[in-house]
Design a protein around this motif. Structure first.
Motif, PDB file in Angstrom:
ATOM      1  N   TYR A 169       5.118  13.667   0.880  1.00 41.23           N
ATOM      2  CA  TYR A 169       5.850  12.398   1.616  1.00 41.23           C
ATOM      3  C   TYR A 169       5.138  10.945   0.804  1.00 41.23           C
ATOM      4  O   TYR A 169       3.857  10.857   0.818  1.00 41.23           O
ATOM      5  N   LYS A 170       5.921  10.000   0.546  1.00 39.92           N
ATOM      6  CA  LYS A 170       5.516   8.712   0.190  1.00 39.92           C
ATOM      7  C   LYS A 170       5.786   7.661   1.119  1.00 39.92           C
ATOM      8  O   LYS A 170       7.257   7.453   0.958  1.00 39.92           O
ATOM      9  N   LEU A 171       5.089   6.911   1.571  1.00 40.30           N
ATOM     10  CA  LEU A 171       5.341   5.756   2.547  1.00 40.30           C
ATOM     11  C   LEU A 171       5.010   4.528   1.872  1.00 40.30           C
ATOM     12  O   LEU A 171       3.616   4.564   1.831  1.00 40.30           O
ATOM     13  N   LEU A 172       5.729   3.639   1.650  1.00 47.49           N
ATOM     14  CA  LEU A 172       5.274   2.362   1.219  1.00 47.49           C
ATOM     15  C   LEU A 172       5.139   1.291   2.528  1.00 47.49           C
ATOM     16  O   LEU A 172       5.991   1.223   3.127  1.00 47.49           O
ATOM     17  N   ILE A 173       3.960   0.723   2.648  1.00 49.42           N
ATOM     18  CA  ILE A 173       3.409  -0.063   3.721  1.00 49.42           C
ATOM     19  C   ILE A 173       3.413  -1.648   3.144  1.00 49.42           C
ATOM     20  O   ILE A 173       2.760  -1.847   2.386  1.00 49.42           O
ATOM     21  N   ASP A 174       4.345  -2.393   3.613  1.00 50.15           N
ATOM     22  CA  ASP A 174       4.576  -4.013   2.978  1.00 50.15           C
ATOM     23  C   ASP A 174       4.908  -3.871   1.597  1.00 50.15           C
ATOM     24  O   ASP A 174       4.771  -2.785   0.903  1.00 50.15           O
ATOM     25  N   CYS A 175       5.591  -4.882   1.233  1.00 46.13           N
ATOM     26  CA  CYS A 175       6.450  -4.817  -0.029  1.00 46.13           C
ATOM     27  C   CYS A 175       6.337  -6.278  -0.666  1.00 46.13           C
ATOM     28  O   CYS A 175       7.481  -7.106  -0.662  1.00 46.13           O
ATOM     29  N   GLY A 176       5.099  -6.986  -0.901  1.00 49.09           N
ATOM     30  CA  GLY A 176       5.005  -8.400  -1.194  1.00 49.09           C
ATOM     31  C   GLY A 176       5.485  -8.584  -2.628  1.00 49.09           C
ATOM     32  O   GLY A 176       5.762  -7.709  -3.570  1.00 49.09           O
ATOM     33  N   TYR A 197       0.818  -1.091   0.073  1.00 45.93           N
ATOM     34  CA  TYR A 197      -0.126   0.012   0.061  1.00 45.93           C
ATOM     35  C   TYR A 197       1.003   1.270   0.023  1.00 45.93           C
ATOM     36  O   TYR A 197       1.832   1.239   0.682  1.00 45.93           O
ATOM     37  N   LEU A 198       0.392   2.073  -0.709  1.00 41.81           N
ATOM     38  CA  LEU A 198       1.426   3.418  -0.807  1.00 41.81           C
ATOM     39  C   LEU A 198       0.488   4.451  -0.101  1.00 41.81           C
ATOM     40  O   LEU A 198      -0.821   4.622  -0.460  1.00 41.81           O
ATOM     41  N   LEU A 258       6.892  -4.188  -6.592  1.00 43.06           N
ATOM     42  CA  LEU A 258       7.629  -3.322  -7.154  1.00 43.06           C
ATOM     43  C   LEU A 258       7.125  -3.095  -8.584  1.00 43.06           C
ATOM     44  O   LEU A 258       7.084  -1.737  -9.159  1.00 43.06           O
ATOM     45  N   SER A 259       6.769  -3.858  -9.316  1.00 44.92           N
ATOM     46  CA  SER A 259       6.314  -3.682 -10.752  1.00 44.92           C
ATOM     47  C   SER A 259       5.361  -3.117 -10.677  1.00 44.92           C
ATOM     48  O   SER A 259       5.117  -2.065 -11.458  1.00 44.92           O
ATOM     49  N   LYS A 260       4.247  -3.320  -9.845  1.00 43.47           N
ATOM     50  CA  LYS A 260       3.013  -2.385 -10.102  1.00 43.47           C
ATOM     51  C   LYS A 260       2.995  -1.035  -9.334  1.00 43.47           C
ATOM     52  O   LYS A 260       2.616  -0.094  -9.688  1.00 43.47           O
ATOM     53  N   MET A 261       3.882  -0.855  -8.506  1.00 41.14           N
ATOM     54  CA  MET A 261       4.069   0.313  -7.770  1.00 41.14           C
ATOM     55  C   MET A 261       4.614   1.484  -8.840  1.00 41.14           C
ATOM     56  O   MET A 261       4.404   2.563  -8.598  1.00 41.14           O
ATOM     57  N   GLN A 262       5.395   1.051  -9.495  1.00 47.37           N
ATOM     58  CA  GLN A 262       6.117   1.861 -10.549  1.00 47.37           C
ATOM     59  C   GLN A 262       4.803   2.802 -11.370  1.00 47.37           C
ATOM     60  O   GLN A 262       5.407   3.739 -12.241  1.00 47.37           O
ATOM     61  N   ASN A 263       3.686   2.285 -11.577  1.00 46.05           N
ATOM     62  CA  ASN A 263       2.638   2.833 -12.356  1.00 46.05           C
ATOM     63  C   ASN A 263       2.369   4.343 -11.591  1.00 46.05           C
ATOM     64  O   ASN A 263       1.630   5.093 -11.949  1.00 46.05           O
ATOM     65  N   PHE A 264       2.547   4.204 -10.307  1.00 44.81           N
ATOM     66  CA  PHE A 264       2.326   5.464  -9.261  1.00 44.81           C
ATOM     67  C   PHE A 264       3.529   6.336  -8.710  1.00 44.81           C
ATOM     68  O   PHE A 264       3.454   7.374  -8.567  1.00 44.81           O
ATOM     69  N   VAL A 265       4.645   5.577  -8.390  1.00 44.22           N
ATOM     70  CA  VAL A 265       5.903   6.261  -7.925  1.00 44.22           C
ATOM     71  C   VAL A 265       7.030   5.350  -8.052  1.00 44.22           C
ATOM     72  O   VAL A 265       7.039   4.052  -8.324  1.00 44.22           O
ATOM     73  N   GLN A 266       8.169   6.051  -8.394  1.00 47.19           N
ATOM     74  CA  GLN A 266       9.542   5.275  -8.799  1.00 47.19           C
ATOM     75  C   GLN A 266      10.067   4.934  -7.320  1.00 47.19           C
ATOM     76  O   GLN A 266      10.014   5.519  -6.701  1.00 47.19           O
ATOM     77  N   PRO A 267      10.852   3.814  -7.584  1.00 47.87           N
ATOM     78  CA  PRO A 267      11.419   3.548  -6.328  1.00 47.87           C
ATOM     79  C   PRO A 267      12.368   4.394  -5.726  1.00 47.87           C
ATOM     80  O   PRO A 267      12.143   4.557  -4.393  1.00 47.87           O
ATOM     81  N   GLU A 268      12.976   5.208  -6.373  1.00 50.54           N
ATOM     82  CA  GLU A 268      13.829   6.392  -5.899  1.00 50.54           C
ATOM     83  C   GLU A 268      13.177   7.520  -5.323  1.00 50.54           C
ATOM     84  O   GLU A 268      13.868   8.255  -4.659  1.00 50.54           O
ATOM     85  N   ASP A 269      11.854   7.425  -5.572  1.00 51.66           N
ATOM     86  CA  ASP A 269      10.934   8.661  -4.927  1.00 51.66           C
ATOM     87  C   ASP A 269      10.140   8.409  -3.625  1.00 51.66           C
ATOM     88  O   ASP A 269       9.691   9.258  -3.253  1.00 51.66           O
ATOM     89  N   LEU A 270      10.358   7.187  -3.254  1.00 51.67           N
ATOM     90  CA  LEU A 270       9.836   6.601  -2.066  1.00 51.67           C
ATOM     91  C   LEU A 270      10.590   7.419  -0.910  1.00 51.67           C
ATOM     92  O   LEU A 270      11.878   7.537  -0.979  1.00 51.67           O
ATOM     93  N   ASN A 271      10.086   8.013   0.126  1.00 50.44           N
ATOM     94  CA  ASN A 271      10.595   8.343   1.375  1.00 50.44           C
ATOM     95  C   ASN A 271      10.911   7.371   2.355  1.00 50.44           C
ATOM     96  O   ASN A 271      11.904   7.616   3.144  1.00 50.44           O
ATOM     97  N   ALA A 272       9.965   6.417   2.464  1.00 47.44           N
ATOM     98  CA  ALA A 272      10.190   5.236   3.682  1.00 47.44           C
ATOM     99  C   ALA A 272       9.375   4.048   3.168  1.00 47.44           C
ATOM    100  O   ALA A 272       8.472   4.214   2.513  1.00 47.44           O
ATOM    101  N   VAL A 273       9.793   2.946   3.831  1.00 52.08           N
ATOM    102  CA  VAL A 273       8.974   1.602   3.688  1.00 52.08           C
ATOM    103  C   VAL A 273       8.983   1.058   5.218  1.00 52.08           C
ATOM    104  O   VAL A 273       9.588   1.421   6.002  1.00 52.08           O
ATOM    105  N   ILE A 274       7.775   0.734   5.389  1.00 46.93           N
ATOM    106  CA  ILE A 274       7.540  -0.063   6.916  1.00 46.93           C
ATOM    107  C   ILE A 274       6.773  -1.437   6.530  1.00 46.93           C
ATOM    108  O   ILE A 274       6.001  -1.514   5.590  1.00 46.93           O
ATOM    109  N   ILE A 275       7.434  -2.265   7.341  1.00 50.57           N
ATOM    110  CA  ILE A 275       7.039  -3.636   7.403  1.00 50.57           C
ATOM    111  C   ILE A 275       6.253  -4.285   8.402  1.00 50.57           C
ATOM    112  O   ILE A 275       6.716  -3.808   9.491  1.00 50.57           O
ATOM    113  N   SER A 276       5.087  -4.778   8.302  1.00 50.54           N
ATOM    114  CA  SER A 276       4.454  -5.379   9.251  1.00 50.54           C
ATOM    115  C   SER A 276       5.080  -6.745   9.997  1.00 50.54           C
ATOM    116  O   SER A 276       4.921  -6.907  11.170  1.00 50.54           O
TER     117      SER A 276
END
Length: 244
Positions: free
Chosen positions: A29-36, A22-23, A40-58
């Motif tokens: 500010y862009k936070l990715l919640i979990d990264c199953g 979930y983005l 990564l492939s699907k996320m790039q339609n919304f944000v590029q990896p280098e544009d993420l500010n942080a990731v959090i993992i449950s």
């Protein structure tokens, strides 16, 4: 806040889709919640990896972290391509040390521990945690920014402590891996009636069912949850955007 569903499947992704991711955005500010898997492939339609500010993992089950490795490789390749790659903080718990250490990769990602008993500030987001009932250590998250609240149950069977934790949520992003006539508690998951009951007791404004099963008629999950919760019930889907 804006929440975008990148992946909503439990266990593994259906064809051409992704498991949990979930983005969450607030301002820039862009936070990715979990990264199953396939996130990564699907996320790039919304944000590029280098544009993420942080990731959090449950937690560290593969359907929640499978694409951490490819995210790390995307960043290292971006560095070779002279993109402006900054070290990305990936927040996780330390109750699985090998899982936590896997969040480190060269100088492109850094594992940052969160203390589940304390409020974590990530950019504009204040995050509190609740340990869930799951086969491995896993944490639900209550994420707040400017008086808006998103509660993400992560993976869990129903536990009463979720009622207070999710109280008054504007969006309850609730796992729903089983149908109403099935008992998912042994696997550490909720069914549709559990999700509806939780939303009702917590007084959530909207219920979004996610971590969905790959079988059956998903509309049945929605109708069963609606038997217990009179508010808006939605099925998560790829690209779903919720603006708060």
């Amino acid at each position: 806040m804006k929440l975008t569903v990148i992946g909503q499947w439990g266990g593994y992704p259906k064809v051409n889709e992704a498991s949990t991711g979930y983005l969450l955005e607030h301002g820039t500010y862009k936070l990715l919640i979990d990264c199953g898997s396939a996130v990564l492939s699907k996320m790039q339609n919304f944000v590029q990896p280098e544009d993420l500010n942080a990731v959090i993992i449950s937690h560290y089950h593969p359907d929640h972290v499978a694409d951490i490795g490819v995210l790390q490789h995307a960043l290292i390749i971006g560095k070779y391509m002279d993109k402006n790659i900054q070290t990305l903080s990936i927040y996780g718990h330390q109750e699985d040390e090998s899982g936590f250490q896997s969040l480190n990769f060269q100088d492109v990602t850094k594992a940052v521990p969160y203390n589940p008993s304390e409020t974590l500030q990530i950019g504009p987001f204040s995050i509190t945690f609740l340990k869930t009932k799951h086969p491995v250590p896993c944490y639900a998250m209550r994420i707040e920014a400017e008086n808006q609240v998103i509660v993400y149950t992560a993976d869990t069977s129903y536990i009463e402590s979720l009622n207070e934790f999710a109280k008054g949520a504007d969006v309850l992003l609730c796992e729903c891996n089983f149908y109403g006539d099935m008992d998912g508690s042994g696997a550490g998951h909720m069914n549709s009636y559990d999700a509806g009951n939780l939303a009702h007791i917590a007084g959530a404004k909207r219920l979004v069912l996610t971590h969905l099963p790959q079988y059956g008629d998903l509309e049945q999950l929605k109708s069963e949850a609606a038997e217990k919760f009179s508010g808006e019930v939605m099925l998560a889907y790829y690209g779903m955007g919720i603006q708060l």
